[in-house]
Design a protein around this motif. Structure first.
Motif, PDB file in Angstrom:
ATOM      1  N   PHE A 180       5.427  11.654   3.939  1.00  0.00           N
ATOM      2  CA  PHE A 180       5.231  10.065   4.090  1.00  0.00           C
ATOM      3  C   PHE A 180       6.315   9.375   3.117  1.00  0.00           C
ATOM      4  CE2 PHE A 180       2.500   9.996   0.491  1.00  0.00           C
ATOM      5  CZ  PHE A 180       2.530   8.607   0.150  1.00  0.00           C
ATOM      6  N   LEU A 181       6.484   9.940   2.024  1.00  0.00           N
ATOM      7  CA  LEU A 181       7.279   9.247   0.941  1.00  0.00           C
ATOM      8  C   LEU A 181       8.578   8.617   1.498  1.00  0.00           C
ATOM      9  CD1 LEU A 181       6.741  11.536  -2.103  1.00  0.00           C
ATOM     10  CD2 LEU A 181       5.859   9.173  -1.727  1.00  0.00           C
ATOM     11  N   THR A 182       9.173   9.780   2.500  1.00  0.00           N
ATOM     12  CA  THR A 182      10.448   9.328   3.038  1.00  0.00           C
ATOM     13  C   THR A 182      10.241   8.689   4.292  1.00  0.00           C
ATOM     14  OG1 THR A 182      11.521  11.462   2.192  1.00  0.00           O
ATOM     15  CG2 THR A 182      12.422  10.296   3.906  1.00  0.00           C
ATOM     16  N   TYR A 183       9.621   9.010   5.231  1.00  0.00           N
ATOM     17  CA  TYR A 183       9.560   8.459   6.606  1.00  0.00           C
ATOM     18  C   TYR A 183       9.047   7.053   6.770  1.00  0.00           C
ATOM     19  CZ  TYR A 183       4.910   9.942   7.922  1.00  0.00           C
ATOM     20  OH  TYR A 183       3.339  10.182   7.907  1.00  0.00           O
ATOM     21  N   GLU A 184       7.880   6.989   5.769  1.00  0.00           N
ATOM     22  CA  GLU A 184       6.993   5.742   5.948  1.00  0.00           C
ATOM     23  C   GLU A 184       8.176   4.315   5.225  1.00  0.00           C
ATOM     24  OE1 GLU A 184       3.023   3.894   4.624  1.00  0.00           O
ATOM     25  OE2 GLU A 184       3.080   5.927   5.176  1.00  0.00           O
ATOM     26  N   TRP A 185       8.890   4.744   4.267  1.00  0.00           N
ATOM     27  CA  TRP A 185       9.645   3.611   3.753  1.00  0.00           C
ATOM     28  C   TRP A 185      10.646   3.365   4.916  1.00  0.00           C
ATOM     29  CZ3 TRP A 185      14.326   1.824   3.009  1.00  0.00           C
ATOM     30  CH2 TRP A 185      14.614   0.703   2.346  1.00  0.00           C
ATOM     31  N   THR A 226       0.856  -1.263  -0.077  1.00  0.00           N
ATOM     32  CA  THR A 226      -0.046  -0.139   0.137  1.00  0.00           C
ATOM     33  C   THR A 226       0.836   1.343  -0.114  1.00  0.00           C
ATOM     34  OG1 THR A 226      -0.266  -0.023   2.343  1.00  0.00           O
ATOM     35  CG2 THR A 226      -2.183  -1.009   1.160  1.00  0.00           C
ATOM     36  N   TYR A 227       1.971   1.317   0.695  1.00  0.00           N
ATOM     37  CA  TYR A 227       2.853   2.124   0.650  1.00  0.00           C
ATOM     38  C   TYR A 227       3.212   2.685  -0.920  1.00  0.00           C
ATOM     39  CZ  TYR A 227       7.072   4.816   0.350  1.00  0.00           C
ATOM     40  OH  TYR A 227       8.543   5.763   0.043  1.00  0.00           O
ATOM     41  N   PHE A 228       3.706   1.887  -1.451  1.00  0.00           N
ATOM     42  CA  PHE A 228       3.969   1.936  -2.871  1.00  0.00           C
ATOM     43  C   PHE A 228       2.928   2.618  -3.794  1.00  0.00           C
ATOM     44  CE2 PHE A 228       7.859  -0.842  -2.172  1.00  0.00           C
ATOM     45  CZ  PHE A 228       8.672   0.332  -2.389  1.00  0.00           C
ATOM     46  N   GLU A 229       1.642   1.853  -3.682  1.00  0.00           N
ATOM     47  CA  GLU A 229       0.496   2.302  -4.370  1.00  0.00           C
ATOM     48  C   GLU A 229       0.100   3.753  -3.919  1.00  0.00           C
ATOM     49  OE1 GLU A 229      -2.094  -0.605  -2.797  1.00  0.00           O
ATOM     50  OE2 GLU A 229      -1.563  -2.099  -4.285  1.00  0.00           O
ATOM     51  N   ARG A 230       0.119   4.157  -2.632  1.00  0.00           N
ATOM     52  CA  ARG A 230       0.056   5.514  -2.374  1.00  0.00           C
ATOM     53  C   ARG A 230       1.216   6.828  -2.633  1.00  0.00           C
ATOM     54  NH1 ARG A 230       0.692   5.799   3.057  1.00  0.00           N
ATOM     55  NH2 ARG A 230       1.140   3.761   3.168  1.00  0.00           N
ATOM     56  N   SER A 231       2.200   5.988  -2.957  1.00  0.00           N
ATOM     57  CA  SER A 231       3.596   6.843  -3.501  1.00  0.00           C
ATOM     58  C   SER A 231       3.228   7.086  -4.861  1.00  0.00           C
ATOM     59  CB  SER A 231       4.828   6.024  -3.062  1.00  0.00           C
ATOM     60  OG  SER A 231       5.270   5.903  -1.991  1.00  0.00           O
ATOM     61  N   PHE A 232       2.868   6.206  -5.664  1.00  0.00           N
ATOM     62  CA  PHE A 232       2.633   6.470  -7.188  1.00  0.00           C
ATOM     63  C   PHE A 232       1.413   7.433  -7.309  1.00  0.00           C
ATOM     64  CE2 PHE A 232       4.862   2.444  -8.036  1.00  0.00           C
ATOM     65  CZ  PHE A 232       5.792   2.979  -8.673  1.00  0.00           C
ATOM     66  N   THR A 281      17.770  10.559  10.976  1.00  0.00           N
ATOM     67  CA  THR A 281      17.606  11.859  10.466  1.00  0.00           C
ATOM     68  C   THR A 281      16.651  11.892   9.247  1.00  0.00           C
ATOM     69  OG1 THR A 281      19.202  10.759   8.768  1.00  0.00           O
ATOM     70  CG2 THR A 281      20.160  12.124  10.781  1.00  0.00           C
ATOM     71  N   THR A 282      15.584  11.021   9.555  1.00  0.00           N
ATOM     72  CA  THR A 282      14.853  10.868   8.422  1.00  0.00           C
ATOM     73  C   THR A 282      13.874  12.158   8.489  1.00  0.00           C
ATOM     74  OG1 THR A 282      14.667   8.584   8.378  1.00  0.00           O
ATOM     75  CG2 THR A 282      12.735   9.611   7.434  1.00  0.00           C
ATOM     76  N   ASN A 283      13.646  12.518   7.320  1.00  0.00           N
ATOM     77  CA  ASN A 283      12.617  13.740   7.125  1.00  0.00           C
ATOM     78  C   ASN A 283      11.133  13.188   7.544  1.00  0.00           C
ATOM     79  OD1 ASN A 283      10.843  15.888   6.248  1.00  0.00           O
ATOM     80  ND2 ASN A 283      11.822  16.050   4.127  1.00  0.00           N
ATOM     81  N   ARG A 284      10.484  13.967   8.459  1.00  0.00           N
ATOM     82  CA  ARG A 284       9.157  13.378   8.749  1.00  0.00           C
ATOM     83  C   ARG A 284       8.078  14.270   8.119  1.00  0.00           C
ATOM     84  NH1 ARG A 284       8.669   8.557  11.189  1.00  0.00           N
ATOM     85  NH2 ARG A 284      10.861   7.856  11.440  1.00  0.00           N
ATOM     86  N   ASP A 285       8.619  15.374   7.388  1.00  0.00           N
ATOM     87  CA  ASP A 285       7.500  16.163   6.792  1.00  0.00           C
ATOM     88  C   ASP A 285       6.838  15.374   5.550  1.00  0.00           C
ATOM     89  OD1 ASP A 285       8.330  17.984   8.312  1.00  0.00           O
ATOM     90  OD2 ASP A 285       9.727  18.667   6.843  1.00  0.00           O
TER      91      ASP A 285
END
Length: 141
Positions: free
Chosen positions: A80-85, A8-14, A74-78
């Protein structure tokens, strides 16, 4: 166990990335390294042993755990593309998944013969090379 939330992460990212529709993405050819890794996974899943399958899975998941744990602080929490992965590939739960897979591979290694161990080693090393090739391609692109 491994792919539910990641799918679902990849689906939402696209959906949020300014790339293209599902139909347009389907027309884009995969990079050679992606094709090679998919082929490896198909080979071991269709014709390999449990040890070979686990060897490939351990490489993939353990490398992502190592990377996820390294960048977690150091993950950007602003976005979801970064922090959720990173969250999907770090922390106690994912560490437990990788430990479970490693434990299964260790158990399998204790009961297989030398030929089986050689096949596992070959699959493991091939997967490592493909992971390295993937990151080299991604950073060069």
């Amino acid at each position: 166990l491994i792919t539910g939330k990641e799918n679902t992460y990849f689906e939402r990212s696209f959906e949020v990335l300014p790339c293209c529709s599902k139909e347009e993405r389907a027309k884009i050819p995969d990079e050679a390294v992606t094709v090679n890794f998919v082929n490896l996974m198909k080979e071991v899943s269709y014709g390999g042993t449990l040890g070979e399958i686990l060897s490939v899975l351990v490489v993939a998941e353990w490398s992502y755990l190592s990377w996820g744990e390294k960048v977690l602080p150091t993950t950007n929490r602003d976005d979801f593309l970064t922090y959720e992965w990173v969250d999907l590939h770090s922390g106690d739960y994912f560490n437990g998944v990788v430990s479970y897979l490693r434990g299964l591979l260790d158990k399998e290694g204790a009961i297989i013969d030398d030929e089986g161990k050689a096949k596992c080693k070959a699959a493991f090393l091939r997967a490592i090379q493909l992971e390295e090739d993937f990151f080299e391609m991604a950073y060069a692109g």
